[in-house]
Design a protein around this motif. Structure first.
Motif, PDB file in Angstrom:
ATOM      1  N   LYS A   1       0.835  -1.210   0.000  1.00  0.00           N
ATOM      2  CA  LYS A   1       0.000   0.000   0.000  1.00  0.00           C
ATOM      3  C   LYS A   1       0.869   1.259   0.000  1.00  0.00           C
ATOM      4  N   GLU A   2       1.965   1.216   0.739  1.00  0.00           N
ATOM      5  CA  GLU A   2       2.866   2.368   0.765  1.00  0.00           C
ATOM      6  C   GLU A   2       3.469   2.600  -0.614  1.00  0.00           C
ATOM      7  N   ARG A   3       3.929   1.511  -1.274  1.00  0.00           N
ATOM      8  CA  ARG A   3       4.495   1.643  -2.614  1.00  0.00           C
ATOM      9  C   ARG A   3       3.451   2.177  -3.596  1.00  0.00           C
ATOM     10  N   ALA A   4       2.228   1.656  -3.498  1.00  0.00           N
ATOM     11  CA  ALA A   4       1.167   2.103  -4.405  1.00  0.00           C
ATOM     12  C   ALA A   4       0.849   3.578  -4.198  1.00  0.00           C
ATOM     13  N   THR A   5       0.839   4.014  -2.948  1.00  0.00           N
ATOM     14  CA  THR A   5       0.591   5.428  -2.648  1.00  0.00           C
ATOM     15  C   THR A   5       1.659   6.306  -3.285  1.00  0.00           C
ATOM     16  N   ASN A   6       2.905   5.916  -3.145  1.00  0.00           N
ATOM     17  CA  ASN A   6       4.014   6.699  -3.706  1.00  0.00           C
ATOM     18  C   ASN A   6       3.945   6.765  -5.230  1.00  0.00           C
ATOM     19  N   LEU A   7       3.422   5.696  -5.851  1.00  0.00           N
ATOM     20  CA  LEU A   7       3.306   5.655  -7.311  1.00  0.00           C
ATOM     21  C   LEU A   7       2.022   6.311  -7.806  1.00  0.00           C
ATOM     22  N   GLY A   8       1.126   6.636  -6.886  1.00  0.00           N
ATOM     23  CA  GLY A   8      -0.173   7.182  -7.284  1.00  0.00           C
ATOM     24  C   GLY A   8      -1.068   6.138  -7.922  1.00  0.00           C
ATOM     25  N   ALA A   9      -0.951   4.883  -7.449  1.00  0.00           N
ATOM     26  CA  ALA A   9      -1.686   3.771  -8.064  1.00  0.00           C
ATOM     27  C   ALA A   9      -2.660   3.139  -7.076  1.00  0.00           C
ATOM     28  N   GLU A  10      -3.730   2.579  -7.605  1.00  0.00           N
ATOM     29  CA  GLU A  10      -4.597   1.727  -6.806  1.00  0.00           C
ATOM     30  C   GLU A  10      -4.002   0.329  -6.778  1.00  0.00           C
ATOM     31  N   LEU A  11      -4.366  -0.466  -5.763  1.00  0.00           N
ATOM     32  CA  LEU A  11      -3.781  -1.784  -5.567  1.00  0.00           C
ATOM     33  C   LEU A  11      -4.879  -2.826  -5.468  1.00  0.00           C
ATOM     34  N   TRP A  12      -4.717  -3.909  -6.249  1.00  0.00           N
ATOM     35  CA  TRP A  12      -5.679  -5.014  -6.220  1.00  0.00           C
ATOM     36  C   TRP A  12      -4.950  -6.328  -5.953  1.00  0.00           C
ATOM     37  N   LEU A  13      -5.477  -7.126  -5.038  1.00  0.00           N
ATOM     38  CA  LEU A  13      -4.941  -8.438  -4.718  1.00  0.00           C
ATOM     39  C   LEU A  13      -6.045  -9.476  -4.831  1.00  0.00           C
ATOM     40  N   THR A  14      -5.662 -10.741  -4.997  1.00  0.00           N
ATOM     41  CA  THR A  14      -6.624 -11.834  -4.879  1.00  0.00           C
ATOM     42  C   THR A  14      -6.325 -12.610  -3.606  1.00  0.00           C
ATOM     43  N   ALA A  15      -7.347 -13.248  -3.063  1.00  0.00           N
ATOM     44  CA  ALA A  15      -7.177 -14.074  -1.867  1.00  0.00           C
ATOM     45  C   ALA A  15      -8.112 -15.266  -1.957  1.00  0.00           C
ATOM     46  N   GLN A  16      -7.574 -16.460  -1.719  1.00  0.00           N
ATOM     47  CA  GLN A  16      -8.375 -17.676  -1.775  1.00  0.00           C
ATOM     48  C   GLN A  16      -8.989 -17.962  -0.406  1.00  0.00           C
ATOM     49  N   THR A  17     -10.316 -18.032  -0.378  1.00  0.00           N
ATOM     50  CA  THR A  17     -11.029 -18.370   0.847  1.00  0.00           C
ATOM     51  C   THR A  17     -11.406 -19.851   0.831  1.00  0.00           C
ATOM     52  N   ALA A  18     -11.769 -20.382   1.993  1.00  0.00           N
ATOM     53  CA  ALA A  18     -12.204 -21.771   2.071  1.00  0.00           C
ATOM     54  C   ALA A  18     -13.587 -21.911   1.436  1.00  0.00           C
ATOM     55  N   ARG A  19     -13.880 -23.102   0.944  1.00  0.00           N
ATOM     56  CA  ARG A  19     -15.146 -23.319   0.243  1.00  0.00           C
ATOM     57  C   ARG A  19     -16.354 -23.168   1.155  1.00  0.00           C
ATOM     58  N   ASN A  20     -16.176 -23.402   2.440  1.00  0.00           N
ATOM     59  CA  ASN A  20     -17.318 -23.320   3.349  1.00  0.00           C
ATOM     60  C   ASN A  20     -17.505 -21.935   3.959  1.00  0.00           C
ATOM     61  N   VAL A  21     -16.703 -20.953   3.524  1.00  0.00           N
ATOM     62  CA  VAL A  21     -16.803 -19.608   4.076  1.00  0.00           C
ATOM     63  C   VAL A  21     -17.979 -18.874   3.447  1.00  0.00           C
ATOM     64  N   THR A  22     -18.825 -18.300   4.279  1.00  0.00           N
ATOM     65  CA  THR A  22     -19.910 -17.439   3.811  1.00  0.00           C
ATOM     66  C   THR A  22     -19.769 -16.086   4.493  1.00  0.00           C
ATOM     67  N   LEU A  23     -20.296 -15.061   3.858  1.00  0.00           N
ATOM     68  CA  LEU A  23     -20.169 -13.718   4.406  1.00  0.00           C
ATOM     69  C   LEU A  23     -21.184 -13.466   5.508  1.00  0.00           C
TER      70      LEU A  23
END
Length: 428
Positions: A153-175
């Motif tokens: 996030k710090e690097r993205a701020t310095n570059l003036g960029a937004e940051l997107w990541l992916t994250a794998q959740t467990a199959r049984n996870v519900t919101l």
């Protein structure tokens, strides 16, 4: 239709309604989903949304090759421009290529030092300053994940960029109404928004997390196509709507037998086709022919020892057969699901060379159905076993149709019945 209208197909439109625009510099968005639900495709759609607005994008792929990710960009760009009917397609493709850089890291090989080296290298030699940074495959189980995300996030701020990541959740996870799901909960305070992908029948629902709380569906809801992660118009009502046959694309090798039958049905029902081949090889069915270059074939390269270990048998060690196997990689890579005609062996593999398509689908957690000609029945791969199923239908817009070169009467009938169940009677 112009490019602005085309970007209306992007999953980022959910942010327009709730955040009055997209992410700002240094803001973090995380695409969360179980394995095989569409995180990579969603990330590429986010990238295309930026690229078509002439914003530079840097995509880091952890545990994937550059060729693998590039294939996703090509396939989803082609799908988007076909649906949106962009008049300056060649110019738009050039814009995408010019403004995007893909960098691959081996599994577990992402480190901030290598990230910084890449940023410095691209800036110095390419005058490349990204406005969106995407990282697919980050290890959220690593003990230092919070520090890594904070540094990014710090690097993205310095570059003036937004940051997107992916994250794998467990199959049984519900919101739940509040709380960021694991494994992202350790970084909840650092996440601006989370897009949580939930399989719902033939589509994927996008739920929005903001400030650690679930935004109500009445305020923020979006339905996406399973394989392309392109927006489905109409919200909840669209989930039960059958997508027209013409919106689907069959991916195959066009070989004699099952693949030619799949191709014939695709043509009869008005589906698009991508039939993968290579120079000096002419498939039996050539509609939608895609001639792979040597470089493209290399993306699907596999050693004979690796193939034998997974398929439990030997295959011809010839240049032609090697290229056939390499082309199968392209048939499955961007497909949302796989249908195969053949026979399931006792070791749970499928007979013939096209059994490799089934193994790739298993490996990539794609839905895969096999019609066993000996048992005269469809089977579905689930939890490491072949489960008897009845009357499957085609639910993904990009799907693979493959199988034996010697389909019997039952196999031939199964292919035709699959199209009839999925799209209704063949047009006359």
């Amino acid at each position: 239709m112009n490019r602005n209208e085309a970007t209306a197909q992007s999953p980022l439109r959910i942010l327009d309604r709730v955040l009055n625009g997209g992410l700002g510099k240094g803001d973090l968005g995380v695409v969360m989903a179980p394995a095989g639900v569409g995180k990579t495709a969603c990330l590429v759609q986010i990238a295309l949304d930026n690229l078509l607005r002439n914003r530079q994008v840097l995509h880091f792929a952890v545990g994937q090759s550059v060729e693998h990710v590039s294939t996703w960009y090509d396939a989803l760009f082609d799908d988007l421009t076909r649906i949106a009917e962009i008049p300056d397609r060649d110019e738009a493709r050039a814009t995408v290529k010019r403004n995007s850089v893909i960098k691959a890291f081996p599994s577990g090989g992402f480190a901030m030092a290598r990230f910084d080296e890449s940023i410095a290298l691209f800036g110095k030699h390419m005058q490349f300053t990204p406005k969106a940074i995407l990282i697919d495959g980050l290890d959220w189980a690593h003990p230092s994940i919070s520090a890594t995300v904070r540094d990014l996030k710090e690097r993205a701020t310095n570059l003036g960029a937004e940051l997107w990541l992916t994250a794998q959740t467990a199959r049984n996870v519900t919101l739940k109404s509040a709380g960021t799901p694991p494994p992202c909960d350790a970084c909840a305070a650092l996440i601006t928004v989370g897009l949580f992908l939930e399989p719902r029948g033939s589509h994927v629902a996008v739920r929005l997390l903001k400030d650690g709380a679930l935004v109500p569906e009445s305020t923020a809801f979006m339905a996406l196509h399973n394989d392309t992660m392109r927006l489905v118009a109409g919200g909840d009502s669209a989930i039960s709507t059958r997508v027209p046959a013409a919106n689907h694309t069959l991916l195959s090798g066009g070989a004699n037998g099952s693949e030619a039958l799949f191709g014939g049905c695709a043509e009869a029902w008005g589906l698009a086709e991508e039939t993968f081949s290579f120079p000096s090889h002419t498939p039996a069915h050539t509609r939608g022919l895609v001639q792979l270059t040597e470089e493209e074939l290399a993306a699907g390269d596999i050693s004979s020892s690796y193939l034998k270990a997974h398929m439990h048998r030997s295959y011809p060690d010839t240049p032609l057969f090697k290229k056939v196997l390499q082309s199968i990689w392209h048939q499955v890579n961007t497909a949302g699901e796989v249908f195969s005609i053949g026979q399931i062996r006792e070791d749970k593999t499928v007979n013939g060379g096209t059994g490799w398509a089934v193994e790739l689908a298993k490996h990539w957690n794609k839905p895969v159905h096999v019609f066993d000609q000996e048992k005269n029945a469809w089977f579905y791969w689930q939890n490491g076993e072949w489960v008897l199923t009845k009357d499957p239908i085609i639910t993904r817009e990009r799907f693979t149709g493959t199988g034996t070169r010697f389909p019997n009467a039952a196999g031939t009938a199964a292919i035709k019945a699959l199209f009839e169940r999925s799209f209704g009677p063949a047009p006359k």
